[in-house]
Design a protein around this motif. Structure first.
Motif, PDB file in Angstrom:
ATOM      1  N   THR A   1      -0.366   1.876   8.534  1.00 49.19           N
ATOM      2  CA  THR A   1       0.636   0.901   8.122  1.00 49.19           C
ATOM      3  C   THR A   1       0.124  -0.521   8.181  1.00 49.19           C
ATOM      4  O   THR A   1       0.743  -1.423   7.624  1.00 49.19           O
ATOM      5  CB  THR A   1       1.879   1.031   9.018  1.00 49.19           C
ATOM      6  OG1 THR A   1       1.479   0.853  10.388  1.00 49.19           O
ATOM      7  CG2 THR A   1       2.523   2.385   8.863  1.00 49.19           C
ATOM      8  N   ASN A   2      -0.994  -0.783   8.861  1.00 54.98           N
ATOM      9  CA  ASN A   2      -1.513  -2.137   8.945  1.00 54.98           C
ATOM     10  C   ASN A   2      -2.199  -2.583   7.659  1.00 54.98           C
ATOM     11  O   ASN A   2      -2.550  -3.744   7.525  1.00 54.98           O
ATOM     12  CB  ASN A   2      -2.507  -2.247  10.110  1.00 54.98           C
ATOM     13  CG  ASN A   2      -1.813  -2.124  11.455  1.00 54.98           C
ATOM     14  OD1 ASN A   2      -0.645  -2.485  11.570  1.00 54.98           O
ATOM     15  ND2 ASN A   2      -2.514  -1.616  12.445  1.00 54.98           N
ATOM     16  N   PHE A   3      -2.443  -1.663   6.726  1.00 53.11           N
ATOM     17  CA  PHE A   3      -3.089  -2.037   5.471  1.00 53.11           C
ATOM     18  C   PHE A   3      -2.185  -2.971   4.661  1.00 53.11           C
ATOM     19  O   PHE A   3      -2.646  -3.870   3.985  1.00 53.11           O
ATOM     20  CB  PHE A   3      -3.418  -0.785   4.672  1.00 53.11           C
ATOM     21  CG  PHE A   3      -4.003  -1.092   3.328  1.00 53.11           C
ATOM     22  CD1 PHE A   3      -5.229  -1.722   3.226  1.00 53.11           C
ATOM     23  CD2 PHE A   3      -3.327  -0.769   2.166  1.00 53.11           C
ATOM     24  CE1 PHE A   3      -5.769  -2.009   1.993  1.00 53.11           C
ATOM     25  CE2 PHE A   3      -3.860  -1.053   0.925  1.00 53.11           C
ATOM     26  CZ  PHE A   3      -5.089  -1.679   0.849  1.00 53.11           C
ATOM     27  N   TYR A   4      -0.898  -2.795   4.742  1.00 51.56           N
ATOM     28  CA  TYR A   4       0.050  -3.686   4.083  1.00 51.56           C
ATOM     29  C   TYR A   4       1.265  -3.833   4.992  1.00 51.56           C
ATOM     30  O   TYR A   4       1.484  -3.041   5.907  1.00 51.56           O
ATOM     31  CB  TYR A   4       0.454  -3.149   2.707  1.00 51.56           C
ATOM     32  CG  TYR A   4       1.128  -1.797   2.746  1.00 51.56           C
ATOM     33  CD1 TYR A   4       2.507  -1.676   2.883  1.00 51.56           C
ATOM     34  CD2 TYR A   4       0.375  -0.624   2.643  1.00 51.56           C
ATOM     35  CE1 TYR A   4       3.123  -0.438   2.924  1.00 51.56           C
ATOM     36  CE2 TYR A   4       0.981   0.614   2.685  1.00 51.56           C
ATOM     37  CZ  TYR A   4       2.353   0.694   2.817  1.00 51.56           C
ATOM     38  OH  TYR A   4       2.960   1.923   2.869  1.00 51.56           O
ATOM     39  N   ASP A   5       2.019  -4.850   4.746  1.00 56.19           N
ATOM     40  CA  ASP A   5       3.173  -5.157   5.584  1.00 56.19           C
ATOM     41  C   ASP A   5       4.381  -4.365   5.096  1.00 56.19           C
ATOM     42  O   ASP A   5       4.868  -4.588   3.993  1.00 56.19           O
ATOM     43  CB  ASP A   5       3.466  -6.661   5.523  1.00 56.19           C
ATOM     44  CG  ASP A   5       4.588  -7.070   6.467  1.00 56.19           C
ATOM     45  OD1 ASP A   5       5.027  -6.219   7.254  1.00 56.19           O
ATOM     46  OD2 ASP A   5       5.011  -8.238   6.415  1.00 56.19           O
ATOM     47  N   ARG A   6       4.856  -3.436   5.913  1.00 52.58           N
ATOM     48  CA  ARG A   6       6.052  -2.672   5.556  1.00 52.58           C
ATOM     49  C   ARG A   6       7.325  -3.493   5.743  1.00 52.58           C
ATOM     50  O   ARG A   6       8.391  -3.082   5.311  1.00 52.58           O
ATOM     51  CB  ARG A   6       6.121  -1.394   6.390  1.00 52.58           C
ATOM     52  CG  ARG A   6       4.959  -0.441   6.121  1.00 52.58           C
ATOM     53  CD  ARG A   6       5.140   0.856   6.868  1.00 52.58           C
ATOM     54  NE  ARG A   6       6.339   1.551   6.405  1.00 52.58           N
ATOM     55  CZ  ARG A   6       6.863   2.616   7.016  1.00 52.58           C
ATOM     56  NH1 ARG A   6       6.307   3.086   8.113  1.00 52.58           N
ATOM     57  NH2 ARG A   6       7.942   3.189   6.536  1.00 52.58           N
TER      58      ARG A   6
END
Length: 534
Positions: free
Chosen positions: A38-43
């Protein structure tokens, strides 16, 4: 000669044969697709919390309206009102208490519909992405639908949302009245009062919008709640729903349908009018509404002049009698409904919705222009000293962008101005409304027309304005963003990244980059081109 003429990208099978000295571009591009977790993009789970708080607020307001409306109907009947505040002294001869209450009510409706609209837009965006039909970060929420009639984001429920949105503002215009409480000696006290049936319908309309919005987020997987086009693009790339196209690092959204290949930086970029096909429709629709409002004003003036029975003894229109709200010197036409029974409420609603509906839709469609310009402004921060922050708070985005602030303030204000132009009243006596009288006030209609004209001019200007600088314009177009962003980070800068044998490479980085070189061809460090650039 065009930079892309005579240039042909290598076929995919030949990629493995590229010299090792040219593998940097592939390694950079891989950073945008190889992220995991989930750190690849901001949920944007914080944004989700804010959104659900807004939905909860809308639910509370709708339940309060429904409960209060039911109580008033039970006690006073379908035509009943309940007093809120007694008018004394100078207030008895002033419309200020009524207009303030109407403005507050319109503001509440705007907050509720914007809260549910944000959630509905997030679910629609995810539904379009799952159907591989999402092109832009911002879409016409109520005029763009997912597949399936039973889909909460489908055509049927979007149509219902349009009707509910119109009913919300129409009902709010019918809630506030004056109530005369008579005593045995014939004297009366004046009260600001609210009607039960319109308040009940307002609550139902707001609650159904909440239900559809919640059903929408339950019907689809939402990769990110962020309103940022960068979080959405990164999420789609991460889930392989969007694939970056190489050799298009200097291609703007308006070049998407053209051939790829080298391109020289341009001093100015295409306008939103040219880049986003729906922008043109929205601007044209805004001007149609302005013209319709002007036609409405001319029609009222013509009827007042030709049909004396509609004048209600109102004086002629003159600049000396021009005002923002109604007064004893206002020029208007009017007519009575045959009766005050519940069945005539339907006719009153239809009268009001037919006139107010286009205004409601025009303001809704204007969101597209405001949000597209907001998305482009965020992207252009990548060439500033502070850089581009990919994650954004939707409240911050609204409160820091002038056009978003203008639209948020304009929505309740223009609906309030419409309420000054199209008045349904004749007051209530002892808690019961009499025959409905509908008045159309000439000066107030022209005031509304002038306000709409100014709004249309502002939005036309921003839609036609061309951004300056060589940075390719994206306007929230997801494929273009995937092409020009080759390195993802929470804070990004865009600029010149390297020289190639024939062409240069521009892209993003987590540190400031030098400016791109004007007059040089850009396509990517892997490019071997025989193109001549002019």
């Amino acid at each position: 000669m065009s930079a892309s003429r005579h240039w042909y990208p290598p076929s995919h099978p030949s990629y493995h044969a590229l010299p090792k000295s040219h593998e940097d571009f592939d390694s950079i591009r891989s950073k945008s697709t190889a992220g995991t977790g989930t750190n690849f993009y901001d949920r944007s789970l914080t944004v989700r919390m804010y959104a659900l708080v807004g939905v909860a607020f809308s639910t509370i307001i709708s339940c309060c309206c429904i409960t209060t409306g039911i109580v008033i109907i039970i006690i006073q009947g379908a035509n009943g009102v309940t007093p809120l505040m007694r008018l004394t002294g100078a207030m008895q001869d002033s419309d200020l208490p009524f207009e303030i209450l109407k403005l507050i009510l319109n503001l509440l409706v705007t907050i509720c519909t914007e809260s549910t609209g944000f959630v509905h837009n997030i679910s629609l965006r995810s539904a379009l992405a799952s159907d591989s039909r999402l092109r832009f970060n911002t879409n016409l929420r109520l005029l763009t639908a997912g597949h399936g009639w039973r889909n909460p984001n489908g055509t049927l429920f979007n149509g219902i949302m349009v009707i509910l949105l119109v009913i919300s503002y129409t009902s709010s215009s019918l809630v506030v009245y004056i109530n005369y409480a008579y005593s045995s000696d014939g004297s009366h006290a004046d009260y600001v009062a609210i009607a039960g049936l319109p308040l009940f319908l307002l609550g139902i309309a707001l609650l159904l919008q909440v239900v559809i919005a919640i059903a929408g987020i339950r019907a689809v997987e939402i990769p990110t709640w962020s309103s940022s086009p960068f979080d959405l693009t990164a999420a789609l790339v991460h889930h392989t729903q969007l694939t970056p196209v190489a050799f298009r690092c200097m291609r703007s959204v308006s070049d998407m349908n053209g051939d790829g290949g080298p391109a020289t930086p341009s001093k100015t970029q295409p306008s939103a009018w040219r880049a986003h096909p729906s922008i043109r429709k929205v601007v044209i629709f805004l001007w149609v509404v302005v013209a319709a409002c002007a036609g409405w004003g001319a029609f009222v003036m013509h009827i007042w002049d030709k049909v004396p029975s509609t004048r209600f003894s109102s004086p002629p229109l003159a600049m000396s009698t021009w005002s923002l709200s109604f007064n004893e010197k206002s020029n208007y036409i009017g007519y009575y409904m045959p009766d005050a029974g519940p069945q005539w409420w339907i006719l009153v609603f239809i009268n009001l919705a037919v006139v107010q509906g286009p205004l409601t839709l025009a303001l809704h469609c204007s969101e597209l222009i405001a949000n597209v310009i907001r998305d482009e402004r965020q992207w252009r921060h990548a060439t500033t000293r502070k850089g581009l922050h990919t994650a954004t708070n939707p409240l911050t985005a609204i409160l820091t962008h002038p056009i978003c602030i203008v639209l948020f303030v304009t929505k309740p204000f223009l609906h309030w101005m419409f309420g000054l132009s199209f008045v349904v009243s004749d007051g209530a006596a002892d808690g019961v409304l009499g025959r409905f009288a509908i008045f159309m006030l000439t000066a107030q209609i022209w005031n509304l027309c002038i306000a709409l004209f100014i709004l249309a001019c502002c939005f036309t200007f921003v839609a036609l304005r061309r951004p300056r600088g060589p940075q390719p314009a994206t306007y929230g177009h997801l494929q273009t963003l995937a092409n020009v962003v080759d390195e993802w980070s929470p804070v990004m800068w865009w600029g010149h990244k390297g020289d190639g044998p024939q062409c240069c490479h521009a892209g993003t980085s987590d540190h400031p980059l030098p400016d791109v070189r004007m007059g040089f061809a850009y396509a990517g460090s892997d490019v071997k081109s025989s193109a001549s650039v002019s």
